[in-house]
Design an enzyme around this catalytic site. Structure first.
Site, PDB file in Angstrom:
ATOM      1  N   ASP A  60     112.102  41.329  81.041  1.00 11.02           N
ATOM      2  CA  ASP A  60     112.511  41.601  82.417  1.00 11.02           C
ATOM      3  C   ASP A  60     114.006  41.344  82.613  1.00 11.02           C
ATOM      4  O   ASP A  60     114.595  40.475  81.964  1.00 11.02           O
ATOM      5  CB  ASP A  60     111.695  40.699  83.347  1.00 11.02           C
ATOM      6  CG  ASP A  60     112.002  40.919  84.807  1.00 11.02           C
ATOM      7  OD1 ASP A  60     111.792  42.046  85.284  1.00 11.02           O
ATOM      8  OD2 ASP A  60     112.468  39.968  85.469  1.00 11.02           O
TER       9      ASP A  60
ATOM     10  N   GLU B  69     114.273  45.661  79.778  1.00 12.07           N
ATOM     11  CA  GLU B  69     114.368  46.430  81.014  1.00 12.07           C
ATOM     12  C   GLU B  69     115.829  46.501  81.421  1.00 12.07           C
ATOM     13  O   GLU B  69     116.425  45.492  81.804  1.00 12.07           O
ATOM     14  CB  GLU B  69     113.550  45.779  82.128  1.00 12.07           C
ATOM     15  CG  GLU B  69     113.612  46.548  83.434  1.00 12.07           C
ATOM     16  CD  GLU B  69     113.536  45.673  84.678  1.00 12.07           C
ATOM     17  OE1 GLU B  69     113.243  46.207  85.755  1.00 12.07           O
ATOM     18  OE2 GLU B  69     113.810  44.459  84.580  1.00 12.07           O
TER      19      GLU B  69
END
Length: 609
Positions: A303, A337
């Protein structure tokens, strides 16, 4: 002389094509699959299936602001858990899924937010304890049972991990009066308390560019920009314990998502870890190496990767890959990401070269499909996308392993995105465009990621919370009034229909992809594109036999015809999906006629010698 290509399994898509359960040898061999060979299913456990209603409140007492459970509110826990996910593995296996990626499983702060704007950590991104699953989802034993059950079917497990931040626990004494505005390193250096005119602190600290343990030992006072304050009730809430010390956080205020604040600011108030600090690097490596060793997982989606300094990844990624190798996991997949709304993949590619990520989520692919399938731009957009594959570290070979997708839990569903671009679109055309998008996702280069619920025709009202509907019977009114595509069902009922047209399409194309290595590991060459919407075509080549496959897609709302370049030795075609020509029109040219939003997956069956 005409020579028949080696026979391979051809699977039509007129009916349901279900993946068969793996035999023991197949299940044991799943570790040998390359990342490009996976068909990934991305799911939020809280919204998939409720297998244990006893953990709905996570063991917390009080009202919803204490335990976070409110199935009528789209921003709170709804009850899905690990037992529910495990119980639905048959459904995922029949869909053709070979790897399950789920949103962060770690213990979260149940509820955050200002009064009147609270929401819950059902999504998993507000971590307090990095060492165990959230109690709303289950126990470490239940997580182990899920991983073992998936592995027994030859299915891999990808965890979604966070190193950029923790839950919002740290407050700033000056925060309320300033609005937690970001305070830069120039205006608020580490050497002064509260700004350049403040009293001297941290003598001898030479700034975050010197990442040695000796230098950071001199950083003892975190009040250079703000004065961190930890509420007494939460002083020991984070696990491991070192995470409770404010010295390991940037403490500079909220990010604006640009400039210096992008890496040093708090992500919407979440406590931003000081990832330049060697103790943070060491601590995060220890945390996630333990999950690999303890559970034998197969990969990490990382993330907020672009909000962390490159040097952190240059240490973290090799450590994870080495830990996996030592644990007997040779093809451990790590993908970051790196969000960017652009079909130009140059921006995301830098994270494979400078930061050292083996792969990044292919936001460029998602944007290119949006521009061509939803917005009606010329198919040259796709040609430019794939031309950019040389920019990745490892070039076109590395691009094969980039996880491709159409929509997600942050951006919104692809069906919703199409509706944004075409507000007056009817349900029939919406379904046709969504099916075309999935045909491209499952056959073009990359490791395809299906967002949970898309196979059931979910169409959300927007992004973020509005794109996170329940697969089990929902009690959320803003979900239940949605008009789904391909079905008369609503989210008010359980949606695990294996006869849904999108489920059938994805299952069928997944079976074709698994049966033909050219579609997962094969080199790709663009064969046809244009300045307007219409036919886009590529060839893909079997990595062993070098046999050619020709894939064609029509992005236009009208039937289209085109003579598509093909290898000059090709003579006839075998149809794997759609309408393929029986034979070439001339050496080097294949005549395609595709209906509106149609596609064809063709294998060269005969070649000239």
């Amino acid at each position: 002389m005409i020579r028949h290509a080696l026979p391979l399994l051809a699977l039509g898509l007129a009916g349901v094509v279900h993946a068969q359960p793996q035999d023991s040898a197949g299940a044991a061999a799943f570790r040998e699959r390359l990342p490009s060979e996976e068909i990934v299913y991305f799911v939020l456990p809280d919204r998939f299936e409720n297998g244990d209603r006893g953990n709905d409140k996570g063991g917390f007492t009080g009202d919803r602001l204490a335990h976070g459970f409110d199935p009528q509110h789209k921003g709170f826990f709804h009850g899905g858990d690990l037992k529910g996910l495990t119980a639905r593995l048959d459904y995922l296996e029949q869909l053709g899924v070979t790897a399950i990626w789920f949103a962060p499983i770690f213990q979260n702060k149940p509820v955050q937010g200002d009064p009147g704007a609270e929401s819950a950590g059902y999504h998993g991104y507000w971590v307090t304890d990095f060492t165990r699953p959230d109690s709303h989802f289950g126990t470490r034993a239940e997580f182990k049972a899920f991983v073992e059950a998936a592995h027994a079917r030859g299915m891999k497990v990808y965890m979604d991990i966070i190193t950029n931040h923790t839950a919002d626990v740290i407050r700033y004494a000056e925060g309320d009066e300033t609005g937690y505005v970001y305070r830069s390193r120039g205006d608020y250096p580490y050497s002064r308390k509260g700004g350049v005119g403040g009293e001297p602190i941290n003598p001898g600290f030479m700034g975050d560019a010197d990442r040695s343990a000796e230098n950071f030992a001199r950083l003892t006072d975190p009040s250079y920009a703000y004065t961190p304050v930890v509420p007494k009730a939460e002083a020991e809430i984070k696990v491991p314990g070192w995470l409770n010390d404010p010295i390991y956080y940037h403490n500079r205020g909220d990010t604006t998502f640009s400039g210096e604040s992008s890496r040093f600011g708090d992500f919407v108030g979440l406590d931003d870890l000081y990832t330049e600090h060697p103790r943070v690097v060491e601590g995060m490596i220890d945390i996630y190496a333990a999950w690999i060793r303890d559970f034998g997982i197969d990969g990490f989606r990382v993330d907020t990767a672009r909000h962390v300094n490159p040097e952190f990844w240059q240490a973290f990624v090799p450590a994870m890959l080495e830990t996996a190798r030592e644990a007997g996991i040779p093809n451990f997949h790590i993908f970051g990401e790196v969000y960017r709304d652009s079909s130009d993949n140059g921006y995301i590619a830098q994270y494979t070269r400078r930061d050292g990520f083996p792969a990044v989520l292919d936001f460029a692919f998602a944007q290119a499909i949006r521009e061509t399938v939803a917005q009606g731009k010329g198919t040259r957009v796709l040609n430019e996308l794939f031309d950019g594959d040389v920019l990745y570290e490892g070039g076109e070979e590395a691009a094969l392993g980039m996880p491709t997708f159409l929509g997600n839990h942050d951006m919104g569903r692809f069906s919703t995105i199409v509706k944004w671009d075409r507000p007056e679109i009817g349900q029939e055309e919406l379904l046709a465009r969504v099916k075309l998008g999935h045909a491209m996702l499952l056959t073009l280069r990359g490791s395809p990621v299906v967002y949970y619920g898309d196979e059931q025709g979910f169409v959300g009202d927007g992004n973020d919370q509005a794109a996170r509907e329940d697969m089990f019977a929902s009690q959320t009114a803003s979900y239940n009034d949605n008009a789904l595509i391909g079905t008369n069902a609503t989210t008010a009922q359980s949606n695990f229909d294996t006869a849904h047209p999108l489920y059938e399409q994805i299952a069928g194309l997944s079976a074709v992809r698994r049966a033909h290595p050219a579609l997962s590991r094969g080199r790709q060459i663009v064969r046809h594109y244009g300045d307007k919407e219409g036919i886009f075509a590529v060839s893909r080549f079997d990595p062993e036999t070098r046999g050619e496959y020709l894939l064609a897609f029509n992005t236009a709302a009208q039937p289209q015809e085109a003579n598509v370049l093909v290898g000059y030795d090709a003579r006839s075609f075998e149809t794997l999906a759609g309408d393929c020509p029986a034979a070439v029109a001339a050496p080097g040219s294949a005549p395609f006629a595709l209906p509106a939003f149609g596609w064809a997956i063709c294998r060269v069956a005969e070649i000239a010698e």
